[in-house]
Design an enzyme around this catalytic site. Structure first.
Site, mmCIF file in Angstrom:
data_model
loop_
_atom_site.group_PDB
_atom_site.id
_atom_site.type_symbol
_atom_site.label_atom_id
_atom_site.label_comp_id
_atom_site.label_asym_id
_atom_site.label_seq_id
_atom_site.Cartn_x
_atom_site.Cartn_y
_atom_site.Cartn_z
ATOM 1 N N LYS A 180 0.816 -1.099 0.408
ATOM 2 C CA LYS A 180 -0.136 -0.020 -0.253
ATOM 3 C C LYS A 180 1.186 0.989 -0.076
ATOM 4 O O LYS A 180 1.188 1.617 0.570
ATOM 5 C CB LYS A 180 -1.019 -0.018 1.568
ATOM 6 C CG LYS A 180 -2.231 1.124 0.903
ATOM 7 C CD LYS A 180 -2.197 1.554 0.900
ATOM 8 C CE LYS A 180 -2.381 3.096 2.146
ATOM 9 N NZ LYS A 180 -1.664 4.519 1.475
ATOM 10 N N GLY A 211 -4.851 4.453 -2.139
ATOM 11 C CA GLY A 211 -5.891 3.685 -1.110
ATOM 12 C C GLY A 211 -5.457 5.294 -0.021
ATOM 13 O O GLY A 211 -3.562 4.784 -0.051
ATOM 14 N N GLY A 213 -4.836 5.995 3.972
ATOM 15 C CA GLY A 213 -4.058 5.315 4.800
ATOM 16 C C GLY A 213 -5.757 4.777 6.031
ATOM 17 O O GLY A 213 -5.051 3.444 6.073
ATOM 18 N N GLY A 217 -4.627 1.283 4.363
ATOM 19 C CA GLY A 217 -3.703 0.505 4.839
ATOM 20 C C GLY A 217 -4.512 0.061 6.306
ATOM 21 O O GLY A 217 -3.801 -1.188 6.784
ATOM 22 N N GLU A 255 10.134 1.284 10.655
ATOM 23 C CA GLU A 255 11.303 2.129 10.563
ATOM 24 C C GLU A 255 10.740 3.564 10.364
ATOM 25 O O GLU A 255 9.659 4.152 9.899
ATOM 26 C CB GLU A 255 12.082 2.223 9.002
ATOM 27 C CG GLU A 255 13.438 1.123 8.714
ATOM 28 C CD GLU A 255 13.130 1.258 8.026
ATOM 29 O OE1 GLU A 255 13.554 2.141 7.385
ATOM 30 O OE2 GLU A 255 13.736 0.224 7.713
ATOM 31 N N CYS A 288 14.583 11.096 6.935
ATOM 32 C CA CYS A 288 13.889 10.810 8.304
ATOM 33 C C CYS A 288 15.656 10.536 8.986
ATOM 34 O O CYS A 288 15.214 10.965 10.353
ATOM 35 C CB CYS A 288 13.308 8.999 8.334
ATOM 36 S SG CYS A 288 14.314 8.198 7.550
ATOM 37 N N GLU A 386 10.005 16.394 14.917
ATOM 38 C CA GLU A 386 10.072 15.308 13.755
ATOM 39 C C GLU A 386 9.560 16.525 12.887
ATOM 40 O O GLU A 386 8.424 16.671 12.459
ATOM 41 C CB GLU A 386 10.064 14.829 13.253
ATOM 42 C CG GLU A 386 10.629 14.632 11.485
ATOM 43 C CD GLU A 386 10.485 12.854 11.515
ATOM 44 O OE1 GLU A 386 9.390 12.365 11.168
ATOM 45 O OE2 GLU A 386 11.613 12.108 10.642
HETATM 46 P P1 ADP Z 1 2.489 11.434 7.242
HETATM 47 O O1 ADP Z 1 2.084 11.651 7.440
HETATM 48 O O2 ADP Z 1 4.138 11.488 6.997
HETATM 49 O O3 ADP Z 1 2.652 11.236 5.445
HETATM 50 P P2 ADP Z 1 2.477 8.542 6.868
HETATM 51 O O4 ADP Z 1 2.812 7.632 8.610
HETATM 52 O O5 ADP Z 1 0.702 9.000 7.707
HETATM 53 O O6 ADP Z 1 3.219 9.456 7.261
HETATM 54 O O7 ADP Z 1 2.011 7.797 6.289
HETATM 55 C C1 ADP Z 1 3.126 7.053 5.946
HETATM 56 C C2 ADP Z 1 1.993 5.756 5.351
HETATM 57 O O8 ADP Z 1 1.399 5.318 6.269
HETATM 58 C C3 ADP Z 1 1.519 6.335 3.611
HETATM 59 O O9 ADP Z 1 1.191 5.135 3.218
HETATM 60 C C4 ADP Z 1 0.177 6.266 4.322
HETATM 61 O O10 ADP Z 1 -1.116 6.125 4.180
HETATM 62 C C5 ADP Z 1 0.014 5.075 5.744
HETATM 63 N N1 ADP Z 1 -1.294 4.878 7.216
HETATM 64 C C6 ADP Z 1 -1.463 6.529 7.070
HETATM 65 N N2 ADP Z 1 -2.648 6.214 8.548
HETATM 66 C C7 ADP Z 1 -2.621 4.742 8.037
HETATM 67 C C8 ADP Z 1 -3.540 4.203 9.653
HETATM 68 N N3 ADP Z 1 -3.457 4.202 9.937
HETATM 69 N N4 ADP Z 1 -2.859 2.289 8.836
HETATM 70 C C9 ADP Z 1 -2.439 1.922 7.886
HETATM 71 N N5 ADP Z 1 -0.876 2.683 6.579
HETATM 72 C C10 ADP Z 1 -1.688 4.056 7.427
#
Ligand code: ADP
Length: 487
Positions: A180, A211, A213, A217, A255, A288, A386
């Site tokens: 994803k 899609g 997160g 996700g 990470e 990062c 950060e």
């Molecule tokens: P940022 O806030 O810097 O965009 P994230 O850690 O939210 O970083 O995003 C990294 C990845 O995690 C993206 O692919 C995002 O879609 C995904 N993501 C965000 N929220 C969720 C969630 N609740 N469960 C799984 N994946 C997620």
């Protein structure tokens, strides 16, 4: 419209599930950070598409597992070669999508994506062995067995490169994959899916669901049919994923972020220190590993600051497709606003902004000037959170003890950069730093054999060499007794 034309190729905007392109009823809009232009509408996946992808990956798993490391290695070598043949196309796609420098994508990032696939395919064939050991005449044999479906959730700052860090070892270990990618940067993963097909990787072994997160996700990480979750991203999202994975006790590898120190000691080569400090603005600070807290010995602080200023003045901000550009735009409007928020709040507190501190109005859009905040208030968010943008802080210390206290004084522990002209001194300091990776008089030197990951809130687990396989595989010990044999 189910595809976008970029650099003379078609990038499909639909999911890649079981070797087929599948659309969703809904879509999300993808724009370019370079100039805000519309790129296309991507399929907006949810639980339905995730279920389909996990099912396809589970179905493909037994045959992929049974193929063995050598045959899998041949297919993965095809894939690595295809990435190499398509470096220019991938570089163009990625730059348009995330705004990072085209020249870096061409020369460094995309060749490394190929290397990630090749390295782990070779490691699985040649290096995954443990000496047998004897227990009262019994023989212990250790093996790394494929574990099932690996769910991979990846970020937008180096989309394909970071995805291949996970895809490489997962596929080489014999797992099948559901990826994803980040919603702000879906394009390279889609083109990569086509390359997996061309490489001969069987349908269902590699799947992509696009899609948001929370919509795609979340159901993926909570899915009972997956065996592993590997995530690169922010700490708040990692917590959500840890909760989602907890119900099935799915092992996680994280990470996460950092607020890494760059320590300039009194005995340092200050030209080198200034050079390394400027490098922390790379990728518009969206790295990062960046050493965003510059900690300088008070005796050399002024001299260092003058050299740093001179080098920053030569940094060129502009269109990331231009060869002369050093710093491009931030990835997305939301992220740009987040960075601006941090800087504005620091200003409101009276922070000393040495340079930058505002959007680059000449360029407009998502370009934020390289920024340096001097002597921020200890404990204020600009020095603890950060920011993930081109915003560095500079503080002074008076001795090693204070330097270490400041360096270790955050919730993160991803990386540290140490600049010192004395080997013994550098070794003493590095011994007491809490970080997954420390660079001494250098930055960003990465070897895939080395462990990579974060301490404290910067992550769980390590990637690289056998560490990657310890995560993606089921590590098994089989004990053969000396007795009970009939022949
Ligand atoms: P940022 O806030 O810097 O965009 P994230 O850690 O939210 O970083 O995003 C990294 C990845 O995690 C993206 O692919 C995002 O879609 C995904 N993501 C965000 N929220 C969720 C969630 N609740 N469960 C799984 N994946 C997620």
């Amino acid at each position: 419209m189910t595809s976008i034309e970029v650099a003379g190729v078609q990038v499909d905007t639909r999911h890649y599930i079981g070797g087929q392109r599948i659309a969703s009823a809904e879509t999300f809009t993808n724009t370019s950070p370079i100039d805000g232009s519309f790129l296309g509408e991507f399929a907006r996946g949810g639980k339905t598409e995730v279920d389909l992808a996990v099912e396809a990956a589970r179905k493909a798993f037994p045959a992929w597992r049974d193929l063995g490391a050598k045959k899998r290695g041949e297919l993965l070598e095809n894939l690595a070669r295809l990435i190499e043949e398509n470096v220019e196309t991938l570089a163009q796609i990625e730059t348009l999508d995330n705004g990072a420098l085209l020249r870096s994508h061409r020369r460094g990032v995309m060749p490394r994506a190929a290397m990630n696939i090749r390295f782990f395919a070779e490691w699985a064939q040649n290096e995954l062995k443990h000496e047998d050991f004897e227990t009262r005449g019994h023989t212990n044999k250790v093996s790394w067995d494929p574990s099932g479906v690996a769910a991979l959730i990846t970020p937008w700052n180096a989309p394909l490169m970071l995805a291949t860090w996970k895809i490489g070892p997962a596929l080489a270990a014999g797992d099948t994959v559901v990826l994803k990618p980040a919603e702000w940067t879906p394009m390279s993963a889609s083109f990569f899916a086509d390359l997996t097909k061309q490489a001969g990787i069987p349908d269902g072994v590699f799947n992509v669901v696009f899609g948001y997160g929370a919509e795609a996700g979340a159901p993926l990480t909570a899915h009972p049919g997956i065996a592993r979750v590997s995530f690169t991203g922010s700490v708040p999202t990692a917590k959500l994923i840890a909760h989602a994975a907890a119900d099935n006790l799915t092992p996680v590898s994280f990470e996460l972020g950092g607020k890494s120190p760059l320590l300039v000691f009194e005995d340092a080569d200050l030209d080198l220190a200034a050079h390394l400090a400027v490098e922390q603005y790379d990728n518009a600070g969206q790295v990062c590993l960046s050493g965003t807290r510059i900690l300088v010995h008070e005796a050399v602080a002024d001299e260092f600051a003058a050299k740093f200023a001179e080098k920053v003045a030569a940094v060129k901000q502009g269109d990331p497709r231009d060869e002369a550009t050093d710093i491009g735009p931030q990835v997305h409007q939301k992220h740009f606003e987040r960075i601006r928020g941090f800087v504005d709040r620091a200003k409101a507190e009276g922070a000393d902004i040495v340079w930058g501190g505002e959007p680059n109005d000449e360029l407009g859009g998502l370009y934020f000037k390289p920024t340096l905040v001097k002597n921020p208030r200890p404990g204020s968010e600009i020095v603890t959170a950060e920011i993930f943008g081109p915003v560095l802080c500079m503080q002074t210390f008076k001795d090693d003890d204070e330097a270490l206290e400041m360096a270790n004084g955050t919730e993160f522990g991803l990386a540290a950069v140490v600049v010192s002209g004395n080997r013994e001194h550098a070794e003493k300091v590095t011994k007491n730093l809490v970080a997954g990776t420390i660079w001494v008089n250098c930055f960003f030197v990465r070897d895939l054999r080395a462990p990579f990951g974060g301490s404290k809130k910067s992550g769980i687990g390590r990637d690289g060499g056998t560490w990657s396989f310890d995560f993606y595989a089921d590590v098994k010990n089989t004990v053969f007794a000396p007795t009970g044999w009939k022949e």
